[in-house]
Structures are given as structure tokens and as C-alpha cells.
Design a protein around this motif. Sequence first.
Motif, PDB file in Angstrom:
ATOM      1  N   ASP A 155      52.498  66.108  91.666  1.00 57.60           N
ATOM      2  CA  ASP A 155      52.687  64.862  90.800  1.00 57.60           C
ATOM      3  C   ASP A 155      52.233  65.428  89.593  1.00 57.60           C
ATOM      4  OD1 ASP A 155      53.676  63.117  92.790  1.00 57.60           O
ATOM      5  OD2 ASP A 155      51.678  63.380  93.711  1.00 57.60           O
ATOM      6  N   VAL A 156      53.144  65.275  88.473  1.00 56.54           N
ATOM      7  CA  VAL A 156      52.674  65.613  87.179  1.00 56.54           C
ATOM      8  C   VAL A 156      52.469  64.215  86.274  1.00 56.54           C
ATOM      9  CG1 VAL A 156      53.711  67.753  87.115  1.00 56.54           C
ATOM     10  CG2 VAL A 156      54.895  65.759  86.013  1.00 56.54           C
ATOM     11  N   MET A 157      51.541  63.990  85.412  1.00 54.62           N
ATOM     12  CA  MET A 157      51.188  62.978  84.379  1.00 54.62           C
ATOM     13  C   MET A 157      50.610  63.590  83.184  1.00 54.62           C
ATOM     14  SD  MET A 157      47.999  62.076  86.992  1.00 54.62           S
ATOM     15  CE  MET A 157      48.743  62.373  88.368  1.00 54.62           C
ATOM     16  N   LEU A 158      50.839  62.643  82.251  1.00 56.33           N
ATOM     17  CA  LEU A 158      50.553  62.861  80.728  1.00 56.33           C
ATOM     18  C   LEU A 158      49.322  62.268  80.678  1.00 56.33           C
ATOM     19  CD1 LEU A 158      51.065  63.990  78.005  1.00 56.33           C
ATOM     20  CD2 LEU A 158      51.958  61.782  77.519  1.00 56.33           C
ATOM     21  N   VAL A 196      59.743  63.947  86.199  1.00 53.83           N
ATOM     22  CA  VAL A 196      59.247  63.052  85.178  1.00 53.83           C
ATOM     23  C   VAL A 196      60.409  62.007  84.788  1.00 53.83           C
ATOM     24  CG1 VAL A 196      57.853  64.785  84.162  1.00 53.83           C
ATOM     25  CG2 VAL A 196      60.131  64.818  83.339  1.00 53.83           C
ATOM     26  N   GLY A 197      59.818  61.229  84.129  1.00 49.83           N
ATOM     27  CA  GLY A 197      60.834  60.121  83.609  1.00 49.83           C
ATOM     28  C   GLY A 197      61.684  60.669  82.281  1.00 49.83           C
ATOM     29  N   ASN A 198      62.902  60.102  82.234  1.00 49.92           N
ATOM     30  CA  ASN A 198      63.702  60.566  81.048  1.00 49.92           C
ATOM     31  C   ASN A 198      63.099  59.624  79.736  1.00 49.92           C
ATOM     32  OD1 ASN A 198      65.591  61.506  79.391  1.00 49.92           O
ATOM     33  ND2 ASN A 198      67.380  60.428  80.290  1.00 49.92           N
ATOM     34  N   ASP A 199      61.876  59.961  79.299  1.00 55.12           N
ATOM     35  CA  ASP A 199      61.243  59.082  78.388  1.00 55.12           C
ATOM     36  C   ASP A 199      60.499  60.049  77.372  1.00 55.12           C
ATOM     37  OD1 ASP A 199      59.147  59.875  79.987  1.00 55.12           O
ATOM     38  OD2 ASP A 199      58.981  57.803  81.013  1.00 55.12           O
ATOM     39  N   GLY A 230      57.496  62.132  79.077  1.00 56.88           N
ATOM     40  CA  GLY A 230      58.198  63.274  79.672  1.00 56.88           C
ATOM     41  C   GLY A 230      58.594  64.485  78.797  1.00 56.88           C
ATOM     42  N   LEU A 231      59.072  64.052  77.461  1.00 59.48           N
ATOM     43  CA  LEU A 231      59.367  64.995  76.497  1.00 59.48           C
ATOM     44  C   LEU A 231      58.186  65.517  76.058  1.00 59.48           C
ATOM     45  CD1 LEU A 231      62.225  63.234  74.498  1.00 59.48           C
ATOM     46  CD2 LEU A 231      62.302  65.434  75.726  1.00 59.48           C
ATOM     47  N   CYS A 232      57.143  64.820  75.730  1.00 62.18           N
ATOM     48  CA  CYS A 232      55.827  65.385  75.281  1.00 62.18           C
ATOM     49  C   CYS A 232      55.125  66.277  76.401  1.00 62.18           C
ATOM     50  CB  CYS A 232      54.690  63.916  75.264  1.00 62.18           C
ATOM     51  SG  CYS A 232      53.225  64.483  74.602  1.00 62.18           S
ATOM     52  N   LEU A 254      53.554  71.764  77.894  1.00 60.73           N
ATOM     53  CA  LEU A 254      53.765  73.057  79.052  1.00 60.73           C
ATOM     54  C   LEU A 254      54.454  74.153  78.329  1.00 60.73           C
ATOM     55  CD1 LEU A 254      54.606  70.724  82.059  1.00 60.73           C
ATOM     56  CD2 LEU A 254      52.294  71.972  81.810  1.00 60.73           C
ATOM     57  N   GLY A 255      55.336  73.882  77.544  1.00 63.38           N
ATOM     58  CA  GLY A 255      55.849  74.904  76.884  1.00 63.38           C
ATOM     59  C   GLY A 255      55.252  75.844  75.883  1.00 63.38           C
TER      60      GLY A 255
END
Length: 313
Positions: free
Chosen positions: A17-20, A72-75, A78-80, A85-86
Motif C-alpha cells: 500500500d502506497v500513500m502520500l 494509486v488513484g487517477n488523481d 497519485g501524480l504527485c 518517486l521519479g
Amino acid sequence: MSALPVFAGCRILVVGDVMLDRYWFGDVHRISPEAPVPVLKVNRVDERPGGAANVARNIAALGAEATLLSVVGNDEAGLCLEKLLGQHGNLTALLHRDPSVSTIIKLRAIAQQQQLLRIDFETPPSHEVLNAALEDYRVQLPLADVVILSDYGKGGLAHIAQMIQMARDAGKPVLVDPKGEDYARYQGATLLTPNRSEFRQVAGGWRDEAELNVKAQSLRANLQLDALLVTRSEDGMSLYRADDVQHEPTHTREVFDVSGAGDTVIATLAVMLAAGADLPDAMRIANRAAGIVVGKLGTAVVSREEIVKDMEG
């Protein structure tokens, strides 16, 4: 152990499970006229990968290669998370987007280095997305030296029993950071790393060290684990194997924030094992890494250089 192994080239597959983790830092100078609560005047916002993403980030910080598999969600969150991570060249994030869910966010409001409030946003991922993630796992498994299954109880590891079996069949060590009261789904893992309160939730309380040893060895045997590592905060760590028990005392230092310390522990254990270390040595280094990371605010990472410096100190 006199020297730290080189972690470059070690490959760890992280699933979970990943989270911000979002932080609002500010100052409190008054109480709200609307309710008896402090008013936080926010002056800085910080965002960091949390959950299994923090495990992968710790692996990358140690100099090993991390592959992260999650949903992740398409939100925006998720982009953040993807963007954060990039920033690590040795971290590959394979994040499945599920438009039916929101990316998990843990929002913390902090004033004068004290947490005032935490707000969680979360919904479990869909069955179809989890099946797609399982197929990715099948593909990535042969490329990994060690597998970490980071369970935060958010629904991303619905297939965990199957994943453990697949890893064992492939001859890969599989380390699990557990959650909840049902440990049966972790049966057959190489190593389980509950903290003291998580272990108590499953095994019940104990009066003394002898009773703790009996309960730990019983759980290890029932789940057919190679080893069980209980992290015990100020009491260090205890490693239970079929033939022995080893205890590692904590390194005394100022504790600033324990959030994410378990992520650092399991990440360090994995890279140590991938580099050829045995479990007791891996535990000793993971204990040092945990001692360093609790001196930092929020979900943080430890570098190989920091561990080397700590060993020399």
C-alpha cells in the motif's frame, strides 16, 4: 560485522500500500473562536512518499535498486507520488491507476515540531486492478534478489498469500511488514517484522521475557516462518529463529519522530540480505538505521553513508 556491504546492484521488489504523506507546517498563536481548537497558520507544505513507497525510497537511499508495485488513484495525489518517486534514479515505480479510488493521503498538521492532527483519505482498490498488479508481480519476481510485502491494511495486498507462495517457489526471500490480527495469510514467509504493539495484538500480552520468547517462537512455528523479528522501540529488537533468540539493544539517542521507522527497518534488512549478510548482521544494521531515522521529522530515509558514520562513531 566490521564493514558494511556494498548495496549497488542489489535488487529489491516492494509490493504494498502506497500513500502520500502531506505535511502542513505552521505556527499556533490563538485558539479558534468557533471551537476550542488551535488555529494553525500554515507557512510551509511538504510532501513525501509514504507506506510501501517510503520502503522503496529507503532502499534507493541505501544505494540498492528498488522496484515498487502498487495501486494509486487517477488523481492529483497519485501524480504527485509518481513525480516524487521519479526523483530517484534507482527506483522504478510501477503504479496501477484505479479511477474508482482516491490515492491514500495522510495529512499531518504540525506546529513547533508537534503533530496537532492527522487526517486520512483512503478507499480500497478494485479487484481488477489488483489482478493486474499480480500479473506485474509474476513478471518482476524473477528479477529480484529479495521481496518485501509492505502491508498497511489498505487493501493493496489482497493476494498476499499467493505472492508469498510464488516467491518461495522461486527461491526468493520474502520479508513481510504485517498489519491487523489475521497473520495466517503471512504463512510461509521468510521473515515477519511486527512492532511490539502489532505483536501484542496477535499474541496477547506477556509478563516477562521468557513468556515473550514462548509466544514469539509459537507464532513463528505456527506460521512456518524462517524467522520473526519483533521491533521493541526503546527495548531494541529481538530475532527469533528455530535454533536461537538474539536480542539487539537500541542505540540511545534523541527520538524525534517514529513514523516510518518500520519502513527503514525492513528496507535495510532486505538490502543486507540481498548483499549476502546473515539475519543477525542484517538486524544489527537495521537497528542502527532505525536509530538514525527516528532522529528525523516525518517519514525519512537513511543513507549508506550515515550508517557507516554511525558505525565509526
